[in-house]
Design a protein around this motif. Structure first.
Motif, PDB file in Angstrom:
ATOM      1  N   GLU A 457       0.828  -1.205   0.000  1.00 41.45           N
ATOM      2  CA  GLU A 457       0.000   0.000   0.000  1.00 41.45           C
ATOM      3  C   GLU A 457       0.864   1.257   0.000  1.00 41.45           C
ATOM      4  OE1 GLU A 457      -3.005  -0.254   3.035  1.00 41.45           O
ATOM      5  OE2 GLU A 457      -3.274  -2.404   2.705  1.00 41.45           O
ATOM      6  N   ASP A 458       1.977   1.215   0.724  1.00 38.87           N
ATOM      7  CA  ASP A 458       2.901   2.352   0.731  1.00 38.87           C
ATOM      8  C   ASP A 458       3.489   2.567  -0.659  1.00 38.87           C
ATOM      9  OD1 ASP A 458       2.400   2.586   3.430  1.00 38.87           O
ATOM     10  OD2 ASP A 458       4.235   1.542   4.043  1.00 38.87           O
ATOM     11  N   ALA A 459       3.817   1.455  -1.322  1.00 38.97           N
ATOM     12  CA  ALA A 459       4.382   1.555  -2.672  1.00 38.97           C
ATOM     13  C   ALA A 459       3.373   2.157  -3.639  1.00 38.97           C
ATOM     14  CB  ALA A 459       4.839   0.178  -3.153  1.00 38.97           C
ATOM     15  N   LEU A 460       2.109   1.731  -3.532  1.00 38.65           N
ATOM     16  CA  LEU A 460       1.086   2.259  -4.436  1.00 38.65           C
ATOM     17  C   LEU A 460       0.889   3.760  -4.247  1.00 38.65           C
ATOM     18  CD1 LEU A 460      -1.716  -0.473  -4.503  1.00 38.65           C
ATOM     19  CD2 LEU A 460       0.051   0.000  -6.207  1.00 38.65           C
ATOM     20  N   GLU A 461       1.007   4.237  -3.014  1.00 33.22           N
ATOM     21  CA  GLU A 461       0.868   5.675  -2.768  1.00 33.22           C
ATOM     22  C   GLU A 461       1.954   6.445  -3.514  1.00 33.22           C
ATOM     23  OE1 GLU A 461       0.721   8.839   0.977  1.00 33.22           O
ATOM     24  OE2 GLU A 461       0.611   6.677   1.358  1.00 33.22           O
ATOM     25  N   LEU A 462       3.179   5.926  -3.478  1.00 32.52           N
ATOM     26  CA  LEU A 462       4.285   6.577  -4.176  1.00 32.52           C
ATOM     27  C   LEU A 462       4.130   6.467  -5.690  1.00 32.52           C
ATOM     28  CD1 LEU A 462       7.213   5.373  -1.883  1.00 32.52           C
ATOM     29  CD2 LEU A 462       6.319   7.703  -2.051  1.00 32.52           C
ATOM     30  N   VAL A 463       3.744   5.276  -6.158  1.00 31.39           N
ATOM     31  CA  VAL A 463       3.556   5.081  -7.598  1.00 31.39           C
ATOM     32  C   VAL A 463       2.444   5.995  -8.102  1.00 31.39           C
ATOM     33  CG1 VAL A 463       2.835   3.439  -9.386  1.00 31.39           C
ATOM     34  CG2 VAL A 463       4.457   2.730  -7.629  1.00 31.39           C
ATOM     35  N   GLY A 464       1.401   6.167  -7.305  1.00 37.35           N
ATOM     36  CA  GLY A 464       0.301   7.043  -7.698  1.00 37.35           C
ATOM     37  C   GLY A 464       0.777   8.473  -7.953  1.00 37.35           C
ATOM     38  N   GLU A 465       1.682   8.963  -7.095  1.00 37.07           N
ATOM     39  CA  GLU A 465       2.231  10.312  -7.293  1.00 37.07           C
ATOM     40  C   GLU A 465       3.037  10.380  -8.584  1.00 37.07           C
ATOM     41  OE1 GLU A 465       4.443  11.366  -3.843  1.00 37.07           O
ATOM     42  OE2 GLU A 465       2.752  11.071  -2.450  1.00 37.07           O
ATOM     43  N   MET A 466       3.796   9.316  -8.867  1.00 36.36           N
ATOM     44  CA  MET A 466       4.628   9.292 -10.080  1.00 36.36           C
ATOM     45  C   MET A 466       3.776   9.209 -11.342  1.00 36.36           C
ATOM     46  SD  MET A 466       7.460   6.622  -8.591  1.00 36.36           S
ATOM     47  CE  MET A 466       8.251   6.923  -7.012  1.00 36.36           C
ATOM     48  N   TRP A 467       2.750   8.358 -11.304  1.00 35.15           N
ATOM     49  CA  TRP A 467       1.893   8.234 -12.481  1.00 35.15           C
ATOM     50  C   TRP A 467       1.088   9.514 -12.718  1.00 35.15           C
ATOM     51  CZ3 TRP A 467      -0.405   2.568 -12.192  1.00 35.15           C
ATOM     52  CH2 TRP A 467       0.590   1.661 -12.582  1.00 35.15           C
ATOM     53  N   GLY A 468       0.832  10.255 -11.664  1.00 34.72           N
ATOM     54  CA  GLY A 468       0.135  11.523 -11.835  1.00 34.72           C
ATOM     55  C   GLY A 468       0.909  12.468 -12.739  1.00 34.72           C
ATOM     56  N   GLU A 469       2.234  12.358 -12.740  1.00 35.71           N
ATOM     57  CA  GLU A 469       3.079  13.212 -13.564  1.00 35.71           C
ATOM     58  C   GLU A 469       2.961  12.883 -15.049  1.00 35.71           C
ATOM     59  OE1 GLU A 469       7.048  12.984 -12.131  1.00 35.71           O
ATOM     60  OE2 GLU A 469       6.532  13.562 -10.072  1.00 35.71           O
TER      61      GLU A 469
END
Length: 629
Positions: A457-469
């Motif tokens: 879940e922590d990884a998905l939070e970070l990936v979500g920020e990256m994919w937002g870019e």
């Protein structure tokens, strides 16, 4: 092991562990055993498996004592049959496949397997283990439609046809297929093997073909079984360790059924392995498995309540565990996790939504998702930089490893990711700067998680920020394992997060099952796996070229004859995964903490995984012993 096997099959089934001539070995009695038992010379096989511990860099141990460990649920008592890892043939820590329970195996042309049991080998109750026990499994269990209505299991079938089975003599049986069966021996070495032998002297009492009808009726009534078949199946419990009456060949056996919170596993006095000084293994008299809340096990391990603990510990517990070492006198060993990736994002190639199905099967889209992830940042934030950023694939410890498999399309390049998304035609965006799908819906990806690992879940939070870019919105949806599988079956699962490939350290001789669409429980392609498992009666026939090729290659592996053939097949399958980014792996090589308190012969550097590995099993837990001081 006969040399024709080595040259034709490429498996290292040698007698390398047997280094001391039996004639020079003086067998020693184990202190504290029941004095009514026969002497050791009558308990071990005529030719036991003799382990040269000093050649392996280990110490000759001292027998005795009880080892305490913690489990998160009562059914985990079955792990004693994983950790003990007594197998007909089994892997060592160099991934070599060796005879273990068997004295020898001869293989001709990859299709004729002659198995030799050890003369004088006995079950844990002292009854002989011989050819009859393998015959009983094949003829009276898996060939009896009352007990096995689904027919022979897949590893016993080649092109849908089973083997010819023969009992050659009291210690020799033979399985003969018309064509090669490279699945057979690796299956026997699994953490949860098929146990192609059974204690026939015990089970035949419950079999309709052999047992007394009145006895069977009374026993069936006790467990509310409708007939002899469900009664037999209930008694036949080689893996789960729930039937305390069932004899075993494992190093420890459960003899008491007096608690569901504390399980006592006692040494098998008829175990087939001895050390080079003549002492019978296992060294440890008892393994005590105590049930505790899984969330509390790290704290209990830190408090010194477990003498050997890896279960229910994760990378995130290392800092806390290290702090408690000096106070509670234990060591936290850091073993290499053998998964292809600690975290893997899995696009569902058989999702039923036609717009998403088309997009997910476009490799440019998957490449863009992968290029949009800063794995180095994930590694630093989540794993203190100790992991290896890259794809979900084989690890450097595998002889099949190539650096390209790990790195291809795995660098962080949001500019290139954006260009690929534009190339696909995903150029329109909404007011929130999120790209739009061809049908006008926002490009919002729901990634489901089983809720079993906070790090996912922590990884998905970070990936979500990256994919937002790159104009993609990620929603992490907490779920449960069973619900995720049901949604995959229904075609509603869009994407999920899971652990990577279970076996990240394969050799060419291990089946590439996880890398092809041949299993219905795979979250990446349930419909294709179901089609394969049901032989076309369910699921969907693969209509995506990479999936079709992976299935062809898997079938080619099943009929291969040489290591060279199998290596070539593996290489192509791994290259397809690297080229296509079928799984979006994040970080591999994450360390598994193993708490060791007053236990000797436990390696500080080891591998931790299910298959191959069997957790502690590949490192031979029967050779661990307790420090008297």
């Amino acid at each position: 092991m006969k040399f024709e096997y080595l040259t034709r099959m490429g498996l290292f089934l040698t007698a390398a562990l047997i280094t001391t001539p039996l004639v020079a070995l003086e067998l020693k009695e184990t202190p504290g055993l029941d004095p009514s038992l026969p002497p050791i010379a009558e308990r071990v096989p005529a030719e036991p498996l003799i382990v040269d511990l000093e050649a392996k860099g280990r110490k000759i141990g001292k027998p005795g004592g009880s080892l305490d460990t913690l489990i998160g649920r009562a059914k985990d008592v079955r792990l004693i049959n994983v950790w003990g890892y007594a197998r007909l043939v089994g892997y060592n820590d160099k991934l070599e496949l060796l005879p273990d329970i068997l004295a020898d195996v001869e293989v001709e042309d990859g299709r004729i397997f002659t198995l030799h049991t050890r003369e004088g080998h006995k079950w844990s109750d002292g009854d002989p283990f011989d050819s009859e026990d393998i015959r009983y499994y094949f003829e009276d269990i898996v060939s009896d439609e009352n007990l096995t209505p689904s027919g022979l299991p897949p590893f016993l079938l080649v092109n849908g046809k089973g083997p010819k089975f023969e009992v050659v003599d009291d210690t020799t049986v033979r399985f003969t297929w018309d064509e090669p069966n490279p699945l057979f021996l690796p299956e026997l070495a699994k953490s949860r093997p098929p146990f192609i032998y059974r204690p026939s002297h015990y089970l035949r009492r419950f079999h309709g073909k052999y047992g007394d009808p009145d006895f069977i009726a009374k026993e069936a009534e006790k467990v509310k079984a409708r007939s002899w078949a469900p009664l037999h199946n209930k008694k036949d419990d080689m893996y789960n360790a729930r039937n305390v009456e069932l004899p075993t060949l494992q190093p420890w056996v459960r003899k008491r059924d007096d608690s569901d919170l504390r399980f006592v596993l006692e040494r098998n006095p008829y175990y087939h392995r001895v050390d080079s000084s003549g002492q019978q293994l296992p060294y440890i008299d008892k393994v005590i498995m105590t049930v505790a809340d899984g969330k509390l096990i790290p704290a209990k391990a830190q408090a010194g309540e477990s003498e050997l603990q890896a279960r229910n510990l994760s990378f995130s517990d290392i800092t806390v565990l290290k702090k408690g070492e000096k106070k509670n006198d234990y060591v936290t060993a850091l073993w290499s996790n053998t998964k292809g990736s600690e975290i893997s994002i899995l696009p569902n190639m058989t999702v039923k939504d036609p717009v998403w199905r088309k997009l997910l099967r476009d490799k440019r889209f998957r490449h863009a998702l992968s290029l949009g992830i800063d794995r180095n940042l994930l590694n630093r934030v989540l794993f203190f930089g100790l992991g290896t950023p890259g794809n979900d694939t084989v690890l450097a410890a595998s002889p099949l490893y190539k650096a390209d498999y790990t790195s291809k399309w795995a660098e962080y390049d949001p500019k290139k990711a954006n260009a690929l998304l534009d190339e696909i035609g995903l150029t329109k965006r909404n007011d929130d700067d999120i790209r739009l799908l061809p049908d006008g819906r926002p490009l919002e990806i729901i990634v489901e998680t089983a809720g079993e690992a906070q790090v996912q879940e922590d990884a998905l939070e970070l990936v979500g920020e990256m994919w937002g870019e790159i104009g993609i919105k990620l929603f992490a949806k907490p779920s449960q394992r069973d619900n995720m599988r049901e949604r995959a079956i229904a075609g509603d699962l869009l994407m999920s997060v899971w652990w990577g490939f279970e076996n990240g350290i394969p050799t060419s001789e291990m089946p590439p099952t996880d890398y092809a669409p041949v299993r219905g429980d795979a979250l990446s392609w349930h419909a294709w796996g179901d089609y394969y498992e049901t032989q076309g009666e369910g699921g969907e026939k693969p209509d995506w070229a990479p999936a079709k090729r992976l299935m062809e290659l898997y079938n080619a592996w099943l009929t291969s004859k040489t290591p060279e053939e199998r290596t070539k097949i593996w290489d192509e399958m791994l290259q397809i995964h690297a080229d296509e980014t079928i799984h979006i792996g994040l970080v591999s090589g994450v360390r598994q903490p193993v708490v060791v308190k007053d236990v000797e012969n436990v390696p500080l550097e080891g591998i931790y995984g299910w298959d191959p590995g069997a957790h502690f099993g590949i490192h031979r837990m029967d050779e661990f012993y307790l420090d008297e001081d």
